[in-house]
Enzyme design. Structure first.
Site: not given
Length: 647
Positions: A42, A168-169, A478-479, A481, A485, A552
């Site tokens: 409605g 409504n209604k 990279g991630l 682990g 390094s 990074s």
């Protein structure tokens, strides 16, 4: 119009106080209200009756309405006031959003009647996106249905915080107070579950006019506001005048010798003499004048809701899409953002897909980087998935190669909304969240002045001739682990043994000295990489092969490092999936991140953006250290060496 139409009862004024700034037409406030709800509950009938009961229908419209309804063998059908399309009258369903001007003694309104049918959700979204407040219509007999929940969630998603509900209604349930309270609990519980609270819930009968403009005798148990007083009780744009300035540039016009930058002020205010910042270009200038139309309405100050032009003391090249702000509280700059997204496309959204982003007046191509979770709008349960189907809600991360001016939706809801477009068709919309992501502005801001580069007498070629190789940057990314390094130190040792001039800049070592004053916030991470990129470029310029070992995580940071050493930057992706890195966990960081001891840990609670076109990929999950080092050494010999060296 009854007294109720402009005056709130005492028990409602606390929640429906008139506060904040509002757009005005002449001397009267203008307010945009969207009407939403399940199909056939409605909505259009409510608006039609609302216009009739407040004497807002054009002359002869009511007689026409009675005639049209009689030809269809029905009583007066109030929805026909707005259902302009013949298809809507034949099918009794609203297809498009209908906007109609409406007045009370207090305000001017734009009432937006949004379609409830699932097939037309796109139109509902477009209607709700511009609304200041919403009225949700729920059928007293049917109660809360699928589209009721979906529309409520969309209002929350689009940042519409002022929501009133009309049941409504009521005539179909004999104006039962018990049924009203039952349905009220249903909708209140759902709204509460998504973080919303209805400001008021009104029992009505659009057909009978109960509690529309005046309070009904058939609901003696109800003593709250009518629909009209509810509308007049909504406040305007909440506090946008006190919010930071945001003025997206719509276009640039040339009049006489003036360049007028035109746009609509979405929040805050601007004055002649202000120093303003343009984003994402990061340019600044002082405001010479504020131009308005007609010219006699020009002022020295303009505020939220006004469409104006500005001229600058300094002549800058500024284009459509720039966002004007003050220096002290600008939008963030970035290429990546998180989003809560409602998907409307016929084809599912998938990781890697590209779309056109429309954000204020900015446009850019964005790519879906990840899908974090998919939300069931009925149960609110989250689930994982690699595709978002039509009419689903999801939390995703989007990436653009273009730097964007971004506002977190939680800070500025009006400028934190966006839409996605594919082949000229709107396929999605949502809101922006920047938690855990860096502001790139600091990295591109040059504070030093009167600085002139000094040219070396030694050329790059002469250094290369002495060393037997070119200088350059080997950027290991990279991630944690992945082995960055480990490989960097091993490669350094092997190259040194071969007579190369080589040095490693490692993340932990750099943070003990050069970057000891930086933490791990997104902004500090960006600054960390910026400094390393500049230092590595100096090493490369001296003829040394500089190897960097840094996570990074953001492409934009690595791209900036590449720009610091043009032609000498080599991006090496040390590839390993999170499961492999977590299994290694050489420093115990993943364990701490899982325990919540390290917030915003890359790969777990913060994103990592892998290189799109790395110069070399070394997959340490598939090959051992010896194999990886050998491939890197061969790459260096091919890319850097003037003449082959013997082992």
């Amino acid at each position: 119009m009854s007294e109720d139409s402009t005056t709130l009862p005492e028990d409602a004024t606390e929640n429906l106080a008139l506060t904040g700034e509002e757009e005005t037409v002449g001397e009267r406030a203008l307010h945009r209200i969207v009407i939403v709800g399940h199909v056939d509950h409605g909505k259009s009938s409510l608006i039609g009756r609302l216009l009739h009961d407040t004497d807002s229908l054009p002359p002869g419209k009511f007689e026409e309405l009675k005639e049209v309804s009689a030809r269809r063998g029905m009583d007066v059908e109030w929805s026909f006031v707005l259902d302009a399309f013949q298809a809507e009258r034949d099918q009794a369903v609203t297809i498009d959003t209908t906007q109609i001007w409406f007045k009370t003694a207090l305000r001017d309104y734009v009432i937006i009647d949004a379609p409830g049918h699932r097939e037309f959700l796109k139109n509902m979204v477009s209607g709700a996106a511009s609304a200041d407040a919403a009225i949700m219509v729920v059928d007293a007999e049917e109660g809360v249905r699928e589209q009721s929940r979906r529309h409520a969630y969309l209002l929350h998603l689009l940042g519409v915080q002022q929501i009133a509900v009309v049941i409504n209604k009521m005539d179909l349930v004999d104006y039962s107070q018990a049924r009203f309270e039952e349905v009220s609990r249903q909708i209140s519980d759902y709204l509460k579950s998504i973080g919303s609270v209805p400001l008021v819930i009104v029992p009505i009968s659009a057909r009978g006019g109960d509690n529309i403009a005046g309070r009904s005798e058939r609901t003696p148990w109800y003593d709250g506001p009518t629909v009209i007083s509810t509308l007049d009780g909504f406040h305007g744009h909440p506090g946008i005048g006190a919010q930071p300035l945001r003025m997206p540039i719509q276009d640039v016009y040339k009049f006489d010798a003036r360049r007028i930058l035109a746009g609509r002020i979405e929040s805050g205010a601007i004055s002649v003499g202000d120093t303003v910042l343009f984003s994402p270009s990061n340019k600044t200038a002082k405001v010479r004048s504020i131009e308005a139309w007609p010219q006699n309405s020009a002022s020295d100050t303009a505020a939220a809701g006004e469409s104006v032009g500005i001229t600058l003391v300094e002549q800058l090249f500024v284009e459509r899409g720039e966002v004007v702000s003050h220096m002290e509280n600008p939008p963030r700059l970035g290429t990546t953002f998180h989003a809560r997204l409602f998907w409307l496309g016929h084809k599912p959204l998938k990781v890697g897909d590209s779309y056109k982003l429309k954000l204020l007046t900015q446009e850019a191509e964005v790519r879906v980087k990840s899908i974090e979770r998919i939300v069931d709008t009925q149960t609110l349960q989250n689930s994982a998935g690699d595709a978002v189907e039509r009419n689903a809600v999801a939390e995703v991360t989007l990436y653009s190669r273009q730097v964007l001016a971004l506002d977190d939706y939680g800070d500025l809801s009006r400028t934190g909304r966006f839409v996605l477009v594919e082949d000229y068709d709107t396929v999605g919309g949502g809101v922006i969240f920047m938690e855990g992501l860096p502001d790139q502005r600091q990295a591109i801001t040059v504070k030093s002045t009167n600085v002139i580069s000094v040219e070396h007498n030694l050329t790059a070629d002469s250094r290369a001739a002495r060393n037997g190789h070119h200088g350059g940057v080997l950027w290991f990314t990279g991630l944690s682990g992945a082995g960055k390094s480990t490989l960097a130190m091993e490669v350094e040792q092997r190259l040194f043994a071969k007579g190369y001039q080589v040095y490693v800049l490692d993340g932990d070592n750099v943070r003990r000295g050069l970057n000891a004053n930086l933490g791990f916030s997104p902004e500090d991470r960006t600054e960390n990489i910026r400094r390393v990129g500049e230092a590595a470029a100096l090493f490369a310029d001296s003829g040394i092969i500089c190897i960097t070992a840094f996570i990074s995580p953001y492409r934009v940071d690595r791209d900036r490092a590449r720009a610091s050493a043009p032609g000498r930057f080599h991006e090496i992706f040390i590839k390993a999936d999170v499961a492999t890195c977590e299994q290694r966990d050489p420093k115990g960081l993943y364990k701490k991140a899982r325990a919540g001891e390290i917030p915003q840990f890359t790969g777990i609670s913060a994103p990592y953006e892998p290189p799109e076109s790395p110069d070399l990929v070394v997959d340490t999950a598939a090959e051992d250290v010896t194999e990886s080092v050998g491939r890197i050494i061969r790459y260096i010999e091919d890319a850097f060496t003037l003449k082959k060296r013997a082992d």
